[in-house]
Design an enzyme around this catalytic site. Structure first.
Site, PDB file in Angstrom:
ATOM      1  NE  ARG A 230      -4.362  -1.198   0.065  1.00 42.36           N
ATOM      2  CZ  ARG A 230      -4.562  -2.206  -0.790  1.00 42.36           C
ATOM      3  NH1 ARG A 230      -3.625  -2.520  -1.667  1.00 42.36           N
ATOM      4  NH2 ARG A 230      -5.695  -2.875  -0.777  1.00 42.36           N
ATOM      5  CG  HIS A 278      -3.186  -0.560  -7.164  1.00 43.83           C
ATOM      6  ND1 HIS A 278      -3.565   0.089  -6.020  1.00 43.83           N
ATOM      7  CD2 HIS A 278      -3.265  -1.884  -6.871  1.00 43.83           C
ATOM      8  CE1 HIS A 278      -3.852  -0.799  -5.075  1.00 43.83           C
ATOM      9  NE2 HIS A 278      -3.677  -2.006  -5.576  1.00 43.83           N
TER      10      HIS A 278
HETATM   11  N1  LIG Z   1      -0.703  -4.002  -5.452  1.00 37.18           N
HETATM   12  C1  LIG Z   1      -1.681  -4.850  -5.576  1.00 37.18           C
HETATM   13  O1  LIG Z   1      -2.223  -5.033  -6.662  1.00 37.18           O
HETATM   14  C2  LIG Z   1      -2.129  -5.648  -4.365  1.00 37.18           C
HETATM   15  C3  LIG Z   1      -2.928  -6.775  -4.556  1.00 37.18           C
HETATM   16  C4  LIG Z   1      -3.310  -7.521  -3.441  1.00 37.18           C
HETATM   17  C5  LIG Z   1      -2.894  -7.135  -2.171  1.00 37.18           C
HETATM   18  N2  LIG Z   1      -2.119  -6.034  -2.018  1.00 37.18           N
HETATM   19  C6  LIG Z   1      -1.660  -5.640  -0.671  1.00 37.18           C
HETATM   20  O2  LIG Z   1      -0.834  -6.680  -0.158  1.00 37.18           O
HETATM   21  C7  LIG Z   1      -1.107  -6.831   1.219  1.00 37.18           C
HETATM   22  C8  LIG Z   1      -0.673  -8.212   1.714  1.00 37.18           C
HETATM   23  O3  LIG Z   1      -1.554  -9.200   1.204  1.00 37.18           O
HETATM   24  P1  LIG Z   1      -1.519 -10.688   1.795  1.00 37.18           P
HETATM   25  O4  LIG Z   1      -2.648 -11.397   1.162  1.00 37.18           O
HETATM   26  O5  LIG Z   1      -0.154 -11.261   1.707  1.00 37.18           O
HETATM   27  O6  LIG Z   1      -1.849 -10.365   3.335  1.00 37.18           O
HETATM   28  P2  LIG Z   1      -1.665 -11.304   4.610  1.00 37.18           P
HETATM   29  O7  LIG Z   1      -1.703 -12.734   4.207  1.00 37.18           O
HETATM   30  O8  LIG Z   1      -2.625 -10.794   5.626  1.00 37.18           O
HETATM   31  O9  LIG Z   1      -0.166 -10.995   5.093  1.00 37.18           O
HETATM   32  C9  LIG Z   1       0.194  -9.816   5.722  1.00 37.18           C
HETATM   33  C10 LIG Z   1       1.621  -9.958   6.242  1.00 37.18           C
HETATM   34  O10 LIG Z   1       2.027  -8.708   6.804  1.00 37.18           O
HETATM   35  C11 LIG Z   1       2.498  -8.937   8.128  1.00 37.18           C
HETATM   36  N3  LIG Z   1       2.230  -7.774   8.996  1.00 37.18           N
HETATM   37  C12 LIG Z   1       1.070  -7.123   9.209  1.00 37.18           C
HETATM   38  N4  LIG Z   1       1.231  -6.146  10.111  1.00 37.18           N
HETATM   39  C13 LIG Z   1       2.529  -6.181  10.475  1.00 37.18           C
HETATM   40  C14 LIG Z   1       3.314  -5.440  11.383  1.00 37.18           C
HETATM   41  N5  LIG Z   1       2.798  -4.447  12.121  1.00 37.18           N
HETATM   42  N6  LIG Z   1       4.612  -5.754  11.521  1.00 37.18           N
HETATM   43  C15 LIG Z   1       5.158  -6.765  10.812  1.00 37.18           C
HETATM   44  N7  LIG Z   1       4.470  -7.525   9.919  1.00 37.18           N
HETATM   45  C16 LIG Z   1       3.170  -7.226   9.760  1.00 37.18           C
HETATM   46  C17 LIG Z   1       1.720 -10.123   8.616  1.00 37.18           C
HETATM   47  O11 LIG Z   1       2.369 -10.683   9.753  1.00 37.18           O
HETATM   48  P3  LIG Z   1       1.845 -12.059  10.418  1.00 37.18           P
HETATM   49  O12 LIG Z   1       2.346 -13.147   9.474  1.00 37.18           O
HETATM   50  O13 LIG Z   1       2.518 -12.094  11.734  1.00 37.18           O
HETATM   51  O14 LIG Z   1       0.342 -11.974  10.472  1.00 37.18           O
HETATM   52  C18 LIG Z   1       1.735 -11.003   7.362  1.00 37.18           C
HETATM   53  O15 LIG Z   1       2.966 -11.698   7.279  1.00 37.18           O
HETATM   54  C19 LIG Z   1      -2.617  -6.565   1.319  1.00 37.18           C
HETATM   55  O16 LIG Z   1      -2.986  -6.168   2.625  1.00 37.18           O
HETATM   56  C20 LIG Z   1      -2.795  -5.442   0.322  1.00 37.18           C
HETATM   57  O17 LIG Z   1      -2.637  -4.190   0.975  1.00 37.18           O
HETATM   58  C21 LIG Z   1      -1.725  -5.279  -3.081  1.00 37.18           C
END
Ligand SMILES: NC(=O)c1ccc[n+]([C@@H]2O[C@H](COP(=O)([O-])OP(=O)(O)OC[C@H]3O[C@@H](n4cnc5c(N)ncnc54)[C@H](OP(=O)(O)O)[C@@H]3O)[C@@H](O)[C@H]2O)c1
Length: 315
Positions: A230, A278
Site C-alpha cells: 500500500r 496498481h
Molecule cells: N498491489 C496490488 O495489486 C495488491 C494486490 C493484493 C494485495 N495487495 C496488498 O498486499 C497486502 C498483503 O496481502 P496478503 O494477502 O499477503 O496479506 P496477509 O496474508 O494478511 O499478510 C500480511 C503480512 O504482513 C504482516 N504484517 C502485518 N502487520 C505487520 C506489522 N505491524 N509488523 C510486521 N508484519 C506485519 C503479517 O504478519 P503475520 O504473518 O505475523 O500476520 C503477514 O505476514 C494486502 O494487505 C494489500 O494491501 C496489493
C-alpha cells in the site's frame, strides 16, 4: 439466501454474472439499486454482503446477518468504514488468483535490479558501452516485508535464483528457504540485510509510514525498494531524499498514497523510480467469486472459514 453485492463503477455487472453462476441458490441484489428500489422503506437484512470500498450507508441500510466479504486482499478501506458491522465476521480474499501475478511482479523487479537494468538503460540513452561487474546472487539479499499469502508466494518464486531471502512479519513465522525476522526489535537487522526490499504489508495503524527516512537509511547503500503493498507504508519525501542523496539505487512502485498518482508528483519524472498503476496483482473475478461461494457454503454448513479479518488489528 440473500446476497448483497456492491462494487464501484460498471464492474459490478461482471461480478454479478459470475456470482449468479457460482451460487445459483442465492438471490442477488446490488447496491445502490437496492437502496433506490426501497427508498426510505426498511430493507430486509441480506445474509451476506460482498463489498469493495463500500459507502457507510450500505451497512446502515442493509447490514448483513451472516458475514461481510471484502472483494480484495487488502481491507484497509473496509475497516475504516465507521458503520462496518461488529456482530458478523469480515472475510477477505486470500490469493484468489493474485499470488501468481504478484510473484511475477516481484521477480521482474528483483531480477531487473540484480542485472543492473537502470544502469544499462541510462548507458543506452547516451550510447555508452559500459559493462558492469557481475554480482553474485549470494551477495544480493532480498528482504520481504510481509510474509503473508503474497509474501510467501514471492519467496517461493524467488527461490530458484540463489538470493539470500529474508522475511519480516508481525508474529514469528517459519517459511522454507527464508530467514525469518519478526516484530519491531528485529526490523533493523532485517533491513540491513535487504539489498532489495519488497513491501507486501497491509496498511494498518502499525505499518502506515513505517518506511521513513530513519528506517530506509538502514538499507545497504545502493539498495532498491519495491512497494506493491500500500502507498502509505512509505513516506514519499523520505524515499525521494534517500534516492537523491545516493543512498538508495531505485524504487519500483505499484501503489501510492493518492491513486491515480497526481500528475505533478515527483515520482513520475524521477530517473530511478519505476511506476506501474496498481496492476501488480489485479483481482480475478472468477477465482474470487469461486472462493467466496465456497466459503458461503462452508458457513451455511456451520464450518469455519479462513481469511477472517481481525478488525482491531487492521488486517
Ligand atoms: N498491489 C496490488 O495489486 C495488491 C494486490 C493484493 C494485495 N495487495 C496488498 O498486499 C497486502 C498483503 O496481502 P496478503 O494477502 O499477503 O496479506 P496477509 O496474508 O494478511 O499478510 C500480511 C503480512 O504482513 C504482516 N504484517 C502485518 N502487520 C505487520 C506489522 N505491524 N509488523 C510486521 N508484519 C506485519 C503479517 O504478519 P503475520 O504473518 O505475523 O500476520 C503477514 O505476514 C494486502 O494487505 C494489500 O494491501 C496489493
Amino acid at each position: 439466501m440473500r446476497v448483497l453485492l456492491q462494487f464501484p463503477g460498471r464492474g459490478v455487472a461482471a461480478w454479478r454474472e459470475a456470482l449468479a453462476a457460482a451460487l445459483p441458490e442465492a438471490t442477488i441484489e446490488t447496491w445502490p439499486d437496492l437502496r433506490t428500489a426501497t427508498s426510505d422503506r426498511a430493507v430486509d437484512r441480506p445474509d451476506y454482503a460482498l463489498v469493495w470500498k463500500p459507502p457507510p450507508e450500505l451497512f446502515t441500510a442493509a447490514p448483513p446477518a451472516r458475514a461481510v466479504f471484502n472483494l480484495g486482499a487488502g481491507v484497509d478501506a473496509l475497516v475504516a468504514v465507521p458503520t462496518l458491522p461488529r456482530d458478523v465476521p469480515v472475510i477477505r480474499l486470500e490469493d484468489a488468483g493474485m499470488a501468481a501475478p504478484m510473484a511475477e511482479y516481484v521477480v521482474l523487479a528483483v531480477l531487473a535490479a540484480h542485472r543492473e537494468s537502470r544502469a544499462y538503460a541510462a548507458a543506452q540513452r547516451e550510447a555508452r558501452w559500459t559493462p558492469q561487474p557481475r554480482r553474485a546472487p549470494k551477495d544480493f539479499g532480498v528482504g520481504l516485508l510481509g510474509l503473508g499469502v503474497l509474501g510467501r508466494a514471492a519467496a517461493a518464486a524467488l527461490s530458484p535464483f540463489g538470493f539470500p531471502l529474508h522475511g519480516w512479519s508481525r508474529s514469528p513465522r517459519a517459511v522454507p528457504g527464508v530467514t525469518c525476522h519478526a516484530g519491531a526489535a528485529e526490523l533493523p537487522a532485517f533491513l540491513a540485510r535487504s539489498r532489495m526490499l519488497v513491501c507486501l504489508l497491509p496498511s494498518t495503524a502499525e505499518t502506515r509510514g513505517l518506511l521513513d527516512r530513519a528506517r530506509l537509511a538502514l538499507l545497504p547503500v545502493g539498495a532498491e525498494v519495491v512497494n506493491a503493498g500500500r502507498g502509505d507504508l512509505i513516506v514519499d519525501a523520505d524515499l525521494l531524499a534517500l534516492l537523491d542523496d545516493g543512498h538508495l539505487g531505485g524504487a519500483t512502485l505499484d501503489v501510492f498514497r493518492d491513486e491515480p498518482l497526481p500528475p505533478m508528483h515527483p515520482f513520475w519524472h524521477h530517473p530511478r523510480v519505476t511506476i506501474t498503476p496498481h496492476v501488480s496483482a489485479v483481482t480475478d473475478i472468477e477465482s474470487s467469486v469461486a472462493q467466496v461461494a465456497a466459503k458461503i457454503r462452508r458457513l451455511e454448513r456451520g464450518e469455519p472459514v479462513s481469511g477472517v479479518v481481525d478488525v482491531a488489528r487492521g488486517y
